[in-house]
Design a protein around this motif. Structure first.
Motif, PDB file in Angstrom:
ATOM      1  N   HIS A  48       0.858  -1.179   0.000  1.00  0.00           N
ATOM      2  CA  HIS A  48       0.000   0.000   0.000  1.00  0.00           C
ATOM      3  C   HIS A  48       0.898   1.234   0.000  1.00  0.00           C
ATOM      4  O   HIS A  48       2.055   1.165   0.409  1.00  0.00           O
ATOM      5  CB  HIS A  48      -0.875   0.040   1.260  1.00  0.00           C
ATOM      6  CG  HIS A  48      -1.702  -1.188   1.463  1.00  0.00           C
ATOM      7  ND1 HIS A  48      -2.875  -1.400   0.792  1.00  0.00           N
ATOM      8  CD2 HIS A  48      -1.523  -2.265   2.254  1.00  0.00           C
ATOM      9  CE1 HIS A  48      -3.389  -2.551   1.164  1.00  0.00           C
ATOM     10  NE2 HIS A  48      -2.583  -3.109   2.058  1.00  0.00           N
ATOM     11  N   SER A  49       0.334   2.367  -0.421  1.00  0.00           N
ATOM     12  CA  SER A  49       1.103   3.602  -0.287  1.00  0.00           C
ATOM     13  C   SER A  49       1.180   3.937   1.200  1.00  0.00           C
ATOM     14  O   SER A  49       0.200   3.774   1.931  1.00  0.00           O
ATOM     15  CB  SER A  49       0.454   4.738  -1.072  1.00  0.00           C
ATOM     16  OG  SER A  49      -0.836   5.011  -0.580  1.00  0.00           O
ATOM     17  N   ALA A  50       2.347   4.351   1.637  1.00  0.00           N
ATOM     18  CA  ALA A  50       2.546   4.561   3.071  1.00  0.00           C
ATOM     19  C   ALA A  50       3.290   5.860   3.341  1.00  0.00           C
ATOM     20  O   ALA A  50       4.165   6.259   2.571  1.00  0.00           O
ATOM     21  CB  ALA A  50       3.327   3.394   3.664  1.00  0.00           C
ATOM     22  N   LEU A  51       2.921   6.493   4.431  1.00  0.00           N
ATOM     23  CA  LEU A  51       3.641   7.642   4.966  1.00  0.00           C
ATOM     24  C   LEU A  51       4.395   7.132   6.183  1.00  0.00           C
ATOM     25  O   LEU A  51       3.780   6.611   7.124  1.00  0.00           O
ATOM     26  CB  LEU A  51       2.656   8.749   5.367  1.00  0.00           C
ATOM     27  CG  LEU A  51       3.245   9.926   6.143  1.00  0.00           C
ATOM     28  CD1 LEU A  51       4.236  10.696   5.286  1.00  0.00           C
ATOM     29  CD2 LEU A  51       2.118  10.840   6.618  1.00  0.00           C
ATOM     30  N   LEU A  52       5.720   7.220   6.163  1.00  0.00           N
ATOM     31  CA  LEU A  52       6.541   6.771   7.291  1.00  0.00           C
ATOM     32  C   LEU A  52       6.877   7.981   8.149  1.00  0.00           C
ATOM     33  O   LEU A  52       7.407   8.974   7.659  1.00  0.00           O
ATOM     34  CB  LEU A  52       7.831   6.115   6.788  1.00  0.00           C
ATOM     35  CG  LEU A  52       7.650   4.953   5.809  1.00  0.00           C
ATOM     36  CD1 LEU A  52       9.000   4.410   5.372  1.00  0.00           C
ATOM     37  CD2 LEU A  52       6.820   3.855   6.428  1.00  0.00           C
ATOM     38  N   ASP A  86       3.960  17.166   3.690  1.00  0.00           N
ATOM     39  CA  ASP A  86       3.120  17.716   2.640  1.00  0.00           C
ATOM     40  C   ASP A  86       1.731  17.115   2.835  1.00  0.00           C
ATOM     41  O   ASP A  86       1.541  15.915   2.636  1.00  0.00           O
ATOM     42  CB  ASP A  86       3.682  17.333   1.272  1.00  0.00           C
ATOM     43  CG  ASP A  86       2.860  17.882   0.113  1.00  0.00           C
ATOM     44  OD1 ASP A  86       1.664  18.182   0.302  1.00  0.00           O
ATOM     45  OD2 ASP A  86       3.420  18.000  -0.989  1.00  0.00           O
ATOM     46  N   PRO A  87       0.746  17.919   3.242  1.00  0.00           N
ATOM     47  CA  PRO A  87      -0.573  17.359   3.542  1.00  0.00           C
ATOM     48  C   PRO A  87      -1.234  16.687   2.343  1.00  0.00           C
ATOM     49  O   PRO A  87      -1.977  15.726   2.508  1.00  0.00           O
ATOM     50  CB  PRO A  87      -1.384  18.559   4.039  1.00  0.00           C
ATOM     51  CG  PRO A  87      -0.659  19.758   3.532  1.00  0.00           C
ATOM     52  CD  PRO A  87       0.782  19.370   3.439  1.00  0.00           C
ATOM     53  N   ARG A  88      -0.952  17.157   1.136  1.00  0.00           N
ATOM     54  CA  ARG A  88      -1.535  16.494  -0.055  1.00  0.00           C
ATOM     55  C   ARG A  88      -0.997  15.079  -0.186  1.00  0.00           C
ATOM     56  O   ARG A  88      -1.750  14.135  -0.434  1.00  0.00           O
ATOM     57  CB  ARG A  88      -1.221  17.298  -1.313  1.00  0.00           C
ATOM     58  CG  ARG A  88      -1.977  18.633  -1.374  1.00  0.00           C
ATOM     59  CD  ARG A  88      -1.480  19.421  -2.519  1.00  0.00           C
ATOM     60  NE  ARG A  88      -0.028  19.572  -2.312  1.00  0.00           N
ATOM     61  CZ  ARG A  88       0.749  20.418  -2.930  1.00  0.00           C
ATOM     62  NH1 ARG A  88       0.263  21.180  -3.853  1.00  0.00           N
ATOM     63  NH2 ARG A  88       2.031  20.504  -2.655  1.00  0.00           N
ATOM     64  N   LYS A  89       0.303  14.902   0.007  1.00  0.00           N
ATOM     65  CA  LYS A  89       0.885  13.554  -0.065  1.00  0.00           C
ATOM     66  C   LYS A  89       0.406  12.695   1.099  1.00  0.00           C
ATOM     67  O   LYS A  89       0.143  11.509   0.931  1.00  0.00           O
ATOM     68  CB  LYS A  89       2.407  13.630  -0.085  1.00  0.00           C
ATOM     69  CG  LYS A  89       2.956  14.165  -1.377  1.00  0.00           C
ATOM     70  CD  LYS A  89       4.466  14.180  -1.358  1.00  0.00           C
ATOM     71  CE  LYS A  89       5.024  14.733  -2.649  1.00  0.00           C
ATOM     72  NZ  LYS A  89       6.488  14.780  -2.645  1.00  0.00           N
ATOM     73  N   ALA A  90       0.301  13.289   2.279  1.00  0.00           N
ATOM     74  CA  ALA A  90      -0.159  12.532   3.455  1.00  0.00           C
ATOM     75  C   ALA A  90      -1.577  12.007   3.242  1.00  0.00           C
ATOM     76  O   ALA A  90      -1.877  10.869   3.607  1.00  0.00           O
ATOM     77  CB  ALA A  90      -0.090  13.407   4.704  1.00  0.00           C
ATOM     78  N   ARG A  91      -2.426  12.818   2.631  1.00  0.00           N
ATOM     79  CA  ARG A  91      -3.809  12.384   2.379  1.00  0.00           C
ATOM     80  C   ARG A  91      -3.880  11.243   1.365  1.00  0.00           C
ATOM     81  O   ARG A  91      -4.854  10.499   1.332  1.00  0.00           O
ATOM     82  CB  ARG A  91      -4.641  13.570   1.910  1.00  0.00           C
ATOM     83  CG  ARG A  91      -4.938  14.566   3.014  1.00  0.00           C
ATOM     84  CD  ARG A  91      -5.804  15.724   2.534  1.00  0.00           C
ATOM     85  NE  ARG A  91      -5.906  16.715   3.570  1.00  0.00           N
ATOM     86  CZ  ARG A  91      -5.347  17.934   3.514  1.00  0.00           C
ATOM     87  NH1 ARG A  91      -4.656  18.306   2.458  1.00  0.00           N
ATOM     88  NH2 ARG A  91      -5.492  18.776   4.522  1.00  0.00           N
ATOM     89  N   GLN A  92      -2.869  11.104   0.535  1.00  0.00           N
ATOM     90  CA  GLN A  92      -2.849  10.036  -0.470  1.00  0.00           C
ATOM     91  C   GLN A  92      -2.368   8.705   0.102  1.00  0.00           C
ATOM     92  O   GLN A  92      -2.548   7.661  -0.521  1.00  0.00           O
ATOM     93  CB  GLN A  92      -1.954  10.440  -1.639  1.00  0.00           C
ATOM     94  CG  GLN A  92      -2.503  11.598  -2.441  1.00  0.00           C
ATOM     95  CD  GLN A  92      -1.516  12.099  -3.488  1.00  0.00           C
ATOM     96  OE1 GLN A  92      -0.419  11.575  -3.618  1.00  0.00           O
ATOM     97  NE2 GLN A  92      -1.919  13.109  -4.228  1.00  0.00           N
ATOM     98  N   ALA A  93      -1.757   8.730   1.280  1.00  0.00           N
ATOM     99  CA  ALA A  93      -1.214   7.498   1.871  1.00  0.00           C
ATOM    100  C   ALA A  93      -2.332   6.613   2.397  1.00  0.00           C
ATOM    101  O   ALA A  93      -3.240   7.080   3.080  1.00  0.00           O
ATOM    102  CB  ALA A  93      -0.243   7.837   2.995  1.00  0.00           C
ATOM    103  N   ALA A 140      -5.244   7.388   8.534  1.00  0.00           N
ATOM    104  CA  ALA A 140      -5.690   8.754   8.799  1.00  0.00           C
ATOM    105  C   ALA A 140      -6.293   9.323   7.521  1.00  0.00           C
ATOM    106  O   ALA A 140      -5.704   9.191   6.448  1.00  0.00           O
ATOM    107  CB  ALA A 140      -4.539   9.626   9.268  1.00  0.00           C
ATOM    108  N   ASP A 141      -7.462   9.927   7.637  1.00  0.00           N
ATOM    109  CA  ASP A 141      -8.123  10.485   6.455  1.00  0.00           C
ATOM    110  C   ASP A 141      -7.841  11.969   6.279  1.00  0.00           C
ATOM    111  O   ASP A 141      -7.748  12.443   5.156  1.00  0.00           O
ATOM    112  CB  ASP A 141      -9.633  10.271   6.553  1.00  0.00           C
ATOM    113  CG  ASP A 141     -10.001   8.803   6.515  1.00  0.00           C
ATOM    114  OD1 ASP A 141      -9.355   8.051   5.773  1.00  0.00           O
ATOM    115  OD2 ASP A 141     -10.933   8.410   7.241  1.00  0.00           O
ATOM    116  N   GLU A 142      -7.738  12.697   7.356  1.00  0.00           N
ATOM    117  CA  GLU A 142      -7.578  14.145   7.270  1.00  0.00           C
ATOM    118  C   GLU A 142      -6.338  14.624   8.010  1.00  0.00           C
ATOM    119  O   GLU A 142      -6.000  14.098   9.071  1.00  0.00           O
ATOM    120  CB  GLU A 142      -8.805  14.850   7.872  1.00  0.00           C
ATOM    121  CG  GLU A 142     -10.037  14.737   7.014  1.00  0.00           C
ATOM    122  CD  GLU A 142      -9.880  15.413   5.659  1.00  0.00           C
ATOM    123  OE1 GLU A 142      -9.250  16.485   5.583  1.00  0.00           O
ATOM    124  OE2 GLU A 142     -10.392  14.860   4.666  1.00  0.00           O
TER     125      GLU A 142
END
Length: 159
Positions: free
Chosen positions: A62-66, A90-97, A114-116
């Motif tokens: 899955h796409s992940a934010l570490l 970057d909140p845009r990238k974080a929302r895509q994770a 996390a969604d938001e």
């Protein structure tokens, strides 16, 4: 004040390793910066070292934010609290994770969703009275009970 030379005539790489070990060994000694790679290879309990090197390498599906929580996990009440608040991202990238992964010393110690993401301000995070300019957090982080590969709850290492 007495100056003690523990070793001399070392090449630079060995000297930096020794310096880091001595900084870890003598916490009463003060140094402006910690020793090189202390966060990764520094002071650890034997159990932590075994866990680190025995942990399977993560295979991302899955796409992940570490989010590295090395210090914040010690300062907060839980991994959950450490991962959800006040990060430069970057909140845009974080929302895509799809997944948010808490990483401590190279090991994934928590997996969340996390969604938001919101600016780290008292408006969004009432428990704080400080605007954390340029930092973001999520008030809807939810713990995911399984590991990154959905097989078990053991720690995984970042390759």
């Amino acid at each position: 004040m007495a100056h003690v030379i523990h070793r001399h005539g070392l090449d630079e790489a060995t000297a930096l390793e020794l310096e880091a070990a001595l900084i870890d060994a003598y916490p009463e000694a003060h140094n402006i910066a910690g020793g090189r790679s202390s966060g990764e290879r520094g002071l650890m309990h034997a159990k932590q070292i075994i866990e680190r090197y025995a942990a399977p390498e993560t295979v991302f599906r899955h796409s992940a934010l570490l989010i590295t929580v090395n210090k914040s996990v010690l300062e907060r009440d839980s991994v959950y609290d450490a991962v959800r608040y006040a990060w430069k991202l970057d909140p845009r990238k974080a929302r895509q994770a799809d997944l948010i992964m808490a990483v401590e010393r190279g090991l994934i110690i928590g997996v969340f969703v996390a969604d938001e993401w919101h600016p780290a301000t008292p408006v969004h995070f009432p428990h704080t009275s400080v605007n954390r300019e340029g930092r973001w957090g999520s008030s809807d982080v939810r713990h995911r009970r399984t590991s990154p590969s959905n097989t078990c709850d053991t720690a995984y290492r970042i390759g």
